[in-house]
Design an enzyme around this catalytic site. Structure first.
Site: not given
Ligand code: 13P
Length: 270
Positions: A28, A30, A115, A117, A187, A193, A233
């Site tokens: 992803n 983003k 997601h 976010e 997740e 992140g 992560s």
């Molecule tokens: P990170 O791997 O940067 O922690 O992000 C995970 C994520 O949100 C994938 O959709």
């Protein structure tokens, strides 16, 4: 290749069952990279994808603006294309939205939905996710549905309940047949992140409970066939331990998907 050698999902050997579960590593991206940067990254991933075994599916989810150019960049490789979101309406006067037919027309095989976010910053509700998922599945686009608790919920011991209700509120509106085109991504928000990964044990216990929630509605076979990814992560240094767990079938990768070498190293961690 240990994951395949001792495949023991549900205490059955792969030879004695008809388990159809796929292993997937999905990136992803983003809101990262410009179009030229994204095309270069996609080309590098496509080139290195030759090293990845046939039974591991590779998926990349660039921003909407990149999809056409990235589709061309990965053409002929094993890399499948995903969107990061789709509209909850089929077409019409919805300024700024992207429909499932538009995604289909540029060659998207998947879309990520729900997601954290999007839930956190853009008010995405389970109700909206049901609408989006209906449209995606009708258009022949597979869905990677994200679930996961935030830090406060984990500290209050509510993580199992949060994931269960996120699954029930969305997936329970669909049929067992639909589940063949659905992937779940667990997740934990506190691990996204942050550099803080869930331990393999923490992730496995939630994955097993998510699989039970799927089984309660759709039956054992559908639950056993469901691909459940871990995200948060995930990187080359921890992917092996995570993917070795019986109910973790791959990863949804954020930061580490922006480097082709790291992304491919994760895909080689089964
Ligand atoms: P990170 O791997 O940067 O922690 O992000 C995970 C994520 O949100 C994938 O959709």
């Amino acid at each position: 290749m240990s994951k395949f050698a001792d495949f023991d999902k549900g205490n059955n050997s792969i030879a004695s069952t008809n388990i159809m579960r796929k292993f997937i590593v999905a990136g992803n991206w983003k809101m990262n990279t410009t179009v030229p940067e994204g095309v270069a990254l996609a080309k590098a991933v496509a080139e290195k994808s030759k090293e990845v075994p046939a039974n591991v599916e590779l998926v990349i989810a660039p921003p909407f603006t990149h999809l056409g150019a990235v589709a061309a960049a990965v053409e002929g490789s094993k890399v499948a294309l995903s969107a990061q979101n789709c509209a909850d309406k089929a077409k019409g006067a919805y300024t700024g939205e992207i429909s499932v037919d538009m995604l289909k027309s540029v060659g998207c095989e998947y879309t990520i939905l729900g997601h954290s976010e999007r839930r956190q910053y853009y008010g995405e509700t389970d109700g909206k996710l049901v609408e989006k998922m209906k449209l995606a599945l009708e258009a022949g686009i597979k869905v990677i549905l994200c679930v996961g608790e935030n830090l406060q919920e984990r500290e209050a011991g509510k993580h199992f309940d949060v994931c269960r209700s996120q699954i029930e509120n969305v997936l329970y509106h669909f049929s067992a047949e639909d589940m063949a085109n659905v992937v779940i991504a667990y997740e934990p928000v506190w691990a996204i992140g942050t550099g803080k990964t869930a331990t393999a044990e923490q992730a496995e216990e939630i994955h097993a409970s998510i699989r039970n929630t799927v089984e309660a509605k759709f039956g054992r076979e559908t639950a056993q066939d469901m691909t459940i990814l871990y995200g948060g992560s995930c990187k080359p240094s921890n992917a092996k331990e995570l993917f070795a767990q019986p109910d973790i079938d791959g990863g949804l990768i954020g930061g580490a998907a922006l480097k082709a070498d790291d992304f491919i190293a994760i895909a080689l961690s089964f």
